[in-house]
Design a protein around this motif. Structure first.
Motif, PDB file in Angstrom:
ATOM      1  N   ILE A 250       1.033  -1.117  -0.476  1.00  0.00           N
ATOM      2  CA  ILE A 250       0.334   0.025  -0.211  1.00  0.00           C
ATOM      3  C   ILE A 250       0.685   0.926  -0.295  1.00  0.00           C
ATOM      4  CG2 ILE A 250      -2.156  -1.092   0.979  1.00  0.00           C
ATOM      5  CD1 ILE A 250      -0.866   0.320   4.135  1.00  0.00           C
ATOM      6  N   GLY A 251       0.299   2.031  -0.434  1.00  0.00           N
ATOM      7  CA  GLY A 251       0.922   3.102  -0.351  1.00  0.00           C
ATOM      8  C   GLY A 251       1.105   3.862   1.102  1.00  0.00           C
ATOM      9  N   ALA A 252       1.740   5.388   1.013  1.00  0.00           N
ATOM     10  CA  ALA A 252       2.171   6.243   2.304  1.00  0.00           C
ATOM     11  C   ALA A 252       1.244   6.914   2.948  1.00  0.00           C
ATOM     12  CB  ALA A 252       3.722   7.093   2.240  1.00  0.00           C
ATOM     13  N   ARG A 478      -7.408  -4.114  -1.821  1.00  0.00           N
ATOM     14  CA  ARG A 478      -6.851  -4.830  -1.903  1.00  0.00           C
ATOM     15  C   ARG A 478      -6.057  -5.627  -0.816  1.00  0.00           C
ATOM     16  NH1 ARG A 478      -5.444  -2.515  -6.963  1.00  0.00           N
ATOM     17  NH2 ARG A 478      -5.856  -3.693  -8.305  1.00  0.00           N
ATOM     18  N   ALA A 479      -5.494  -4.410   0.371  1.00  0.00           N
ATOM     19  CA  ALA A 479      -4.797  -5.162   1.246  1.00  0.00           C
ATOM     20  C   ALA A 479      -6.243  -5.726   2.798  1.00  0.00           C
ATOM     21  CB  ALA A 479      -4.060  -3.908   2.046  1.00  0.00           C
ATOM     22  N   TYR A 480      -7.001  -4.938   2.125  1.00  0.00           N
ATOM     23  CA  TYR A 480      -8.556  -5.665   3.053  1.00  0.00           C
ATOM     24  C   TYR A 480      -8.554  -7.174   3.380  1.00  0.00           C
ATOM     25  CZ  TYR A 480     -13.204  -6.964   4.286  1.00  0.00           C
ATOM     26  OH  TYR A 480     -14.275  -7.632   4.817  1.00  0.00           O
ATOM     27  N   VAL A 481      -9.084  -8.054   1.732  1.00  0.00           N
ATOM     28  CA  VAL A 481      -8.890  -8.997   1.222  1.00  0.00           C
ATOM     29  C   VAL A 481      -7.941  -9.860   2.389  1.00  0.00           C
ATOM     30  CG1 VAL A 481      -8.936 -10.830  -0.652  1.00  0.00           C
ATOM     31  CG2 VAL A 481     -10.204  -8.829  -0.354  1.00  0.00           C
ATOM     32  N   ARG A 482      -6.515  -9.151   1.962  1.00  0.00           N
ATOM     33  CA  ARG A 482      -5.394 -10.025   1.423  1.00  0.00           C
ATOM     34  C   ARG A 482      -4.957 -10.170   3.053  1.00  0.00           C
ATOM     35  NH1 ARG A 482      -2.133  -7.131  -2.106  1.00  0.00           N
ATOM     36  NH2 ARG A 482      -1.953  -5.545  -0.256  1.00  0.00           N
ATOM     37  N   HIS A 515     -19.381 -11.722   5.271  1.00  0.00           N
ATOM     38  CA  HIS A 515     -19.418 -10.301   4.770  1.00  0.00           C
ATOM     39  C   HIS A 515     -17.338 -10.116   3.738  1.00  0.00           C
ATOM     40  CE1 HIS A 515     -22.393  -8.166   6.296  1.00  0.00           C
ATOM     41  NE2 HIS A 515     -22.334  -9.001   7.092  1.00  0.00           N
ATOM     42  N   TRP A 516     -16.286 -10.850   4.831  1.00  0.00           N
ATOM     43  CA  TRP A 516     -15.030 -10.728   3.778  1.00  0.00           C
ATOM     44  C   TRP A 516     -15.218 -11.517   2.500  1.00  0.00           C
ATOM     45  CZ3 TRP A 516     -12.447 -15.035   2.296  1.00  0.00           C
ATOM     46  CH2 TRP A 516     -10.836 -14.536   2.023  1.00  0.00           C
ATOM     47  N   ILE A 517     -16.472 -12.400   2.269  1.00  0.00           N
ATOM     48  CA  ILE A 517     -16.273 -13.308   0.535  1.00  0.00           C
ATOM     49  C   ILE A 517     -17.241 -11.800   0.068  1.00  0.00           C
ATOM     50  CG2 ILE A 517     -17.349 -14.677  -0.432  1.00  0.00           C
ATOM     51  CD1 ILE A 517     -17.793 -17.037   2.215  1.00  0.00           C
ATOM     52  N   HIS A 518     -17.664 -11.499   0.841  1.00  0.00           N
ATOM     53  CA  HIS A 518     -18.347 -10.017  -0.408  1.00  0.00           C
ATOM     54  C   HIS A 518     -17.125  -9.530  -0.506  1.00  0.00           C
ATOM     55  CE1 HIS A 518     -21.779  -7.893  -2.372  1.00  0.00           C
ATOM     56  NE2 HIS A 518     -21.731  -6.532  -1.832  1.00  0.00           N
ATOM     57  N   GLY A 519     -16.328  -8.929   0.015  1.00  0.00           N
ATOM     58  CA  GLY A 519     -14.910  -8.140  -0.186  1.00  0.00           C
ATOM     59  C   GLY A 519     -14.387  -8.798  -1.879  1.00  0.00           C
ATOM     60  N   VAL A 520     -14.139 -10.136  -1.524  1.00  0.00           N
ATOM     61  CA  VAL A 520     -13.506 -11.325  -2.897  1.00  0.00           C
ATOM     62  C   VAL A 520     -14.356 -11.034  -3.712  1.00  0.00           C
ATOM     63  CG1 VAL A 520     -12.719 -13.716  -3.138  1.00  0.00           C
ATOM     64  CG2 VAL A 520     -12.750 -12.009  -0.718  1.00  0.00           C
ATOM     65  N   HIS A 521     -15.683 -10.829  -3.347  1.00  0.00           N
ATOM     66  CA  HIS A 521     -16.311 -10.671  -4.980  1.00  0.00           C
ATOM     67  C   HIS A 521     -15.993  -9.119  -4.926  1.00  0.00           C
ATOM     68  CE1 HIS A 521     -20.427 -10.536  -6.694  1.00  0.00           C
ATOM     69  NE2 HIS A 521     -19.972 -12.073  -7.902  1.00  0.00           N
ATOM     70  N   ASN A 522     -16.207  -8.347  -4.274  1.00  0.00           N
ATOM     71  CA  ASN A 522     -15.976  -6.979  -5.178  1.00  0.00           C
ATOM     72  C   ASN A 522     -15.107  -6.652  -5.781  1.00  0.00           C
ATOM     73  OD1 ASN A 522     -18.364  -6.320  -3.727  1.00  0.00           O
ATOM     74  ND2 ASN A 522     -17.685  -5.216  -1.504  1.00  0.00           N
ATOM     75  N   LEU A 523     -13.945  -7.383  -5.415  1.00  0.00           N
ATOM     76  CA  LEU A 523     -12.377  -7.234  -6.012  1.00  0.00           C
ATOM     77  C   LEU A 523     -12.636  -7.890  -7.223  1.00  0.00           C
ATOM     78  CD1 LEU A 523      -9.689  -7.549  -3.640  1.00  0.00           C
ATOM     79  CD2 LEU A 523     -10.536  -5.442  -5.122  1.00  0.00           C
ATOM     80  N   PHE A 524     -13.334  -9.207  -7.492  1.00  0.00           N
ATOM     81  CA  PHE A 524     -13.720  -9.390  -8.352  1.00  0.00           C
ATOM     82  C   PHE A 524     -14.363  -9.040 -10.201  1.00  0.00           C
ATOM     83  CE2 PHE A 524     -17.198 -12.689 -11.070  1.00  0.00           C
ATOM     84  CZ  PHE A 524     -16.778 -13.457 -11.458  1.00  0.00           C
ATOM     85  N   TYR A 526     -14.396  -5.748  -9.379  1.00  0.00           N
ATOM     86  CA  TYR A 526     -13.708  -3.966  -9.547  1.00  0.00           C
ATOM     87  C   TYR A 526     -12.832  -3.970 -10.040  1.00  0.00           C
ATOM     88  CZ  TYR A 526     -17.230  -1.077  -7.902  1.00  0.00           C
ATOM     89  OH  TYR A 526     -18.312  -0.172  -7.991  1.00  0.00           O
ATOM     90  N   THR A 527     -11.504  -5.777  -9.884  1.00  0.00           N
ATOM     91  CA  THR A 527     -10.380  -5.128 -10.706  1.00  0.00           C
ATOM     92  C   THR A 527     -10.196  -6.656 -11.209  1.00  0.00           C
ATOM     93  OG1 THR A 527      -9.348  -6.723  -8.986  1.00  0.00           O
ATOM     94  CG2 THR A 527      -9.519  -4.556  -8.331  1.00  0.00           C
ATOM     95  N   ASP A 528      -8.768  -6.850 -12.028  1.00  0.00           N
ATOM     96  CA  ASP A 528      -8.485  -7.532 -12.878  1.00  0.00           C
ATOM     97  C   ASP A 528      -7.272  -9.104 -12.142  1.00  0.00           C
ATOM     98  OD1 ASP A 528      -6.611  -6.570 -13.353  1.00  0.00           O
ATOM     99  OD2 ASP A 528      -6.277  -6.978 -15.646  1.00  0.00           O
ATOM    100  N   ASP A 529      -6.800  -8.676 -10.911  1.00  0.00           N
ATOM    101  CA  ASP A 529      -6.452  -9.503  -9.739  1.00  0.00           C
ATOM    102  C   ASP A 529      -6.722 -10.335  -9.597  1.00  0.00           C
ATOM    103  OD1 ASP A 529      -4.929  -9.826  -8.280  1.00  0.00           O
ATOM    104  OD2 ASP A 529      -4.724  -8.149  -7.253  1.00  0.00           O
ATOM    105  N   HIS A 530      -6.447 -11.664 -10.741  1.00  0.00           N
ATOM    106  CA  HIS A 530      -6.807 -13.396 -10.512  1.00  0.00           C
ATOM    107  C   HIS A 530      -5.966 -13.605  -9.771  1.00  0.00           C
ATOM    108  CE1 HIS A 530      -9.472 -12.740 -14.722  1.00  0.00           C
ATOM    109  NE2 HIS A 530      -9.756 -12.418 -14.266  1.00  0.00           N
ATOM    110  N   THR A 531      -4.773 -13.293  -9.667  1.00  0.00           N
ATOM    111  CA  THR A 531      -3.629 -13.830  -8.443  1.00  0.00           C
ATOM    112  C   THR A 531      -4.564 -13.726  -7.048  1.00  0.00           C
ATOM    113  OG1 THR A 531      -1.665 -13.548  -9.898  1.00  0.00           O
ATOM    114  CG2 THR A 531      -1.568 -13.776  -7.698  1.00  0.00           C
ATOM    115  N   LEU A 532      -4.696 -12.475  -7.075  1.00  0.00           N
ATOM    116  CA  LEU A 532      -5.419 -12.402  -5.524  1.00  0.00           C
ATOM    117  C   LEU A 532      -6.326 -13.000  -5.654  1.00  0.00           C
ATOM    118  CD1 LEU A 532      -4.971 -11.033  -2.615  1.00  0.00           C
ATOM    119  CD2 LEU A 532      -5.741  -8.851  -4.065  1.00  0.00           C
TER     120      LEU A 532
END
Length: 858
Positions: A250-252, A478-482, A515-524, A526-532
């Motif tokens: 993440i940034g500063a 992203r860090a929220y999911v990780r 709710h965390w699973i919903h966060g994973v779905h949100n990344l799915f 909004y992003t193409d971060d298939h690795t995460l």
């Protein structure tokens, strides 16, 4: 000690898109090479560490250690990549200037290092790199101890390296270390997450961070090794117990200096209390009989304090701020300042008196060059300062508080997303939600900056959605999911991660995992971060399978143990639970969608079959007469209690047939039927300790008409309610219920509070109106996974003019609406869904269209 504001040398991560930096970037290259630096610290007790199977040194209690290294630079390089990690927290300086703080919170075996460019701080000739490293000893809101490996994980330690162009500067035995007796910590209140410090500036060596300081009396640093049968005495990362050190990700953090809008002063009688008492206790004891703030003053502020009469200051910052208290003082050595940080004005009769944050600190003056920036971050609106002469003094003490402010330190917003309409109230709600989330965006999403600063697994889904809809930097989303991906051995997640609750291995809030699973779905989406996303799916499936053990003969969820919170509202989850079943079903559908997309048809089929079976059994919760779903069924009997949570979760899960959606929304948003009730909060504005004790004994008192009235969701679960109302196409009801958030915005507070009528005044889980205005009113959301195209479906109600900008992976999407005209500028292909006409597909670019049914002046 001078602590200046960090500059932008911290490695920033690019917004929204790829998390990779250009390979030619020397900082990027530096963070991927093998480590040269060694773990170093104070020499451990020689009798406490021994090689063997599982032998460890005893854990050190709270301490702060100074690390120091002098080095010579012939010529300052154009770039000087560095990286470091410390256990538990560090502040890094080069030549006396603060470079940064860290590390970000993490699980110990997934520790994350920080990277900096030191070149802006270097000069030709002698230089110093120094660090204050805090070791907390006991777990707290944002840190959990490592499983020790010899001396590693038991005390303050540091690993550091920098490429200075002509060679590497590394942490080894050439560094010097000192553990001064300057800092101690007060016993913590069980609700508080932030340590309360006592700092005696007289014990901090003057000029210790400068090159010409004489450190010959300091000890040489000890190189620390992993000391067990498999550790092979390794002293460089990767090593046990911190694993393969990971990038910060993440940034500063940053922010501006925040000064009080008013300061008042008074003389108060000295209080007979032990000097070791918490600063908060002493400050509040001095205020008995009144708040004492009767004289407006300004800084610099001079006063005289005596053994019998102390000085009390009250600073009002006008709004909640979050950062590091910064003090500049001219006072005799030994003068003591006790700080107490508050959310609300002090009122001994207030119902929050028992649970108000106990944050604060004590500062003991050096007597010269008293400039200090706190090492712990606090959130507050009111700062109380009790100024006392040196203990034992018999004469009056004259002193001047030259400056006193808070340097904010939050995650920064990138880009220029905004929402401006002709409806001032909605504009205010958008800004308030963003401010609320920013005050809870640090190295992770937190519940509140003022009391806990814990990273709750369920709360963060709302923060994440606000970032995705208003911030062009999605790294923290992203860090929220990780960070949350830290399951217990049985597969369910801790209720709070990266701190004391996870470290305690106690009971959890199972539905927070959903709710965390919903966060994973949100990344799915909004992003193409298939690795995460792919890395998260095994944990998603384990959570779903954990719940499958509580599937009853009706294929619904029953008798789930631990703390089924759902919301602070008075909802029932005992017996067969409609709410838990629906949240589980929503997660099953989301898991199936992601699995199908990634080519895992077997997992998708498994989840879909469970969802289908739950849909059949779920029908038992439907109350045809009332037109909504009830909370639960106990001993085969459908109980009458109904809530917004039950009705809304039925819609978002898809378990309720579509033809019922509008009827459900009519019922659960009807002002004549909806009531506010909480098992925890009191009608008088504070936490109700009696209710809390009763609930622990299994007593849940019903004081509303369960046959006619519907219990309103508190602000957290309202994100589910609002999603349901939007899915049903009821923008009119959405705008109506959204406006009630205005009740939080009064007396200068510009953030959303925890609950209706009680709780903290800035709680990140309450910020759903901001994301709702983007997703449901402006109608901007991903049209397909990875946000490869955008859905634009404005549902404006009475709004006539609206101009907004929304982040996307390809750049900002801007929309400008004036009466019947809509102007769209999008870098993505568009799926346009206007009311009353078939959807249209438009190419990326600029489009001007007419909104149907909106002639000018209507």
């Amino acid at each position: 000690m001078t602590l200046t504001t960090p500059t932008s040398s911290h490695r920033h991560f690019p917004p929204v898109g790829s998390t990779q930096m250009a390979s030619a970037n020397p900082i990027d290259a530096a963070i991927r090479r093998p480590w040269h630096g060694h773990w170093i610290g104070v020499e451990p007790d020689p009798d406490a560490s021994m090689l063997g199977l599982g032998a460890t040194a005893p854990r050190q209690g709270f301490s702060r250690t100074l690390f120091r290294r002098v080095f010579h630079v012939d010529a300052v390089p154009g770039v000087a990549p560095s990286r470091l990690l410390a256990d538990s927290r560090y502040v890094l300086f080069v030549n006396g200037t603060q470079v940064g703080r860290g590390p970000v919170r993490s699980q110990p075996r997934r520790a994350r290092f920080d990277a900096y460019d030191l070149a802006p701080y270097l000069r030709a000739g002698l230089n110093t790199v120094t660090a204050i490293v805090t070791y907390y000893g006991e777990p707290n809101a944002f840190w959990q101890p490592a499983a020790a490996a010899g001396a590693l994980g038991t005390d303050a330690n540091l690993v550091f390296e920098a490429d200075l162009g002509g060679g590497f500067l590394i942490s080894n035995e050439s560094w010097r270390v000192l553990r001064p007796e300057a800092w101690t910590v007060f016993p913590k209140n069980h609700l508080d997450g932030v340590p309360v410090d006592r700092v005696d500036a007289r014990a901090i060596p003057e000029g210790w961070h400068l090159p010409d300081f004489d450190d010959t009396s300091w000890a040489a640093a000890t190189v620390l090794h992993a000391e067990h049968i498999g550790g092979l005495a390794r002293s460089q990362p990767p090593s046990d117990p911190y694993g393969a050190l990971l990038e910060r990700g993440i940034g500063a953090l940053g922010g501006e200096a925040k000064h009080p809008i008013s300061t008042r002063a008074a003389s108060v009688p000295a209080v007979e209390t032990e000097n070791a008492d918490r600063p908060t206790t002493l400050v509040l004891s001095s205020l008995e009989g009144g708040d004492g703030s009767d004289l407006p003053v300004a800084f610099p502020f001079s006063c005289t304090t005596s053994p019998d009469s102390w000085t009390h200051l009250v600073l009002d910052f006008g709004r909640i701020v979050a950062g590091y208290m910064t003090l500049e003082l001219t006072a005799p050595a030994g003068t003591e300042l006790d700080f107490h940080f508050r959310e609300y004005p002090h009122d001994p009769a207030s119902p929050d008196a028992a649970t108000a944050p106990g944050g604060g600190m004590r500062y003991v003056a050096r007597g010269r060059d008293d400039r200090y920036e706190a090492l712990e971050l606090n959130g507050l609106r009111y700062m109380h300062v009790l100024i006392r002469p040196r203990p034992g003094s018999t004469e009056p003490t004259e002193l001047t508080v030259d400056r006193l402010f808070v340097r904010e330190s939050t995650y920064q917003w990138a880009g220029d997303a905004f929402f401006e309409s002709d409806d001032h109230e909605l504009n205010t709600l958008y800004k308030a939600g963003r401010r609320t989330v920013q005050l809870n965006s640090f190295d992770a999403f937190t519940d509140c900056p003022t009391r806990e600063q814990r990273s709750w697994v369920g709360d963060g889904v709302v923060h994440q959605l606000v970032h995705l809809t208003t911030n062009h930097d999605w790294a923290l989303a992203r860090a929220y999911v990780r960070l949350g991906d830290s399951p217990r051995p049985d597969g369910i997640l801790p209720m709070s991660v990266g701190g004391d609750i996870e470290a305690g291995h106690g009971y959890t809030i199972p539905d927070w995992s959903l709710h965390w699973i919903h966060g994973v779905h949100n990344l799915f989406r909004y992003t193409d971060d298939h690795t995460l996303i792919a890395a998260s799916l095994p944990t998603v499936e384990r959570i779903l399978r954990w719940y499958a053990d509580y599937v009853d003969e009706h294929c619904t969820i029953s008798d789930v143990p631990e703390w089924n919170l759902v919301d602070w509202s008075s909802v029932f989850s005992s017996g067969r639970s409609s709410i838990l079943t629906a949240l589980w079903a929503r997660a099953l559908r989301e898991f199936a969608e992601i699995s199908e997309y990634l080519g895992n048809a077997g997992s998708a089929r498994w989840a879909t079959e469970l969802w289908e079976r739950a849909r059949v059994g779920y029908e038992a919760f439907w109350d045809e007469e009332r037109g909504t779903y009830v909370d639960h069924i106990v001993n085969g009997q459908r109980r009458p209690a109904a809530s917004q949570a039950a009705g809304a979760s039925a819609i978002v899960s898809g378990l309720a047939p579509r033809e019922r959606w509008n009827r459900i929304v009519e019922v659960i948003t009807d002002p004549a039927q909806v009531v506010v009730r909480s098992w925890i909060g009191g009608a008088d504005g504070g936490y109700d300790l009696v209710k809390m004790q009763e609930q622990a004994r299994g007593i849940q008192r019903i004081d509303w008409d369960v046959h006619q009235e519907v219990v309103r969701a508190e602000p957290f679960f309202s994100y589910v309610v609002h999603d349901a109302v939007a899915l049903a196409g009821r923008t009119d009801r959405l705008l109506m219920i959204m406006r009630s958030w205005t009740e939080f915005l009064h007396d200068g507070y510009d953030t959303f509070g925890e609950c209706w009528g009680w709780g903290t005044p800035v709680h990140g889980w309450s910020a759903t109106p901001t994301k709702d205005l983007v997703q449901h009113v402006l109608g901007v959301s991903p049209a397909e996974p990875g946000f490869r195209s955008v859905r634009i479906a404005p549902r404006l109600g009475t709004i006539r003019t609206l101009k907004a900008s929304v982040p996307s992976p390809a750049g900002p999407i801007t929309i400008d609406i004036v009466d019947e005209r809509i102007l769209i500028d999008s870098p993505l292909a568009i799926v346009l869904e206007l009311e009353g006409i078939p959807s249209q597909r438009l190419a990326a670019g600029r489009h001007e269209l007419t909104l149907p049914g909106r002639s000018q002046g209507d």
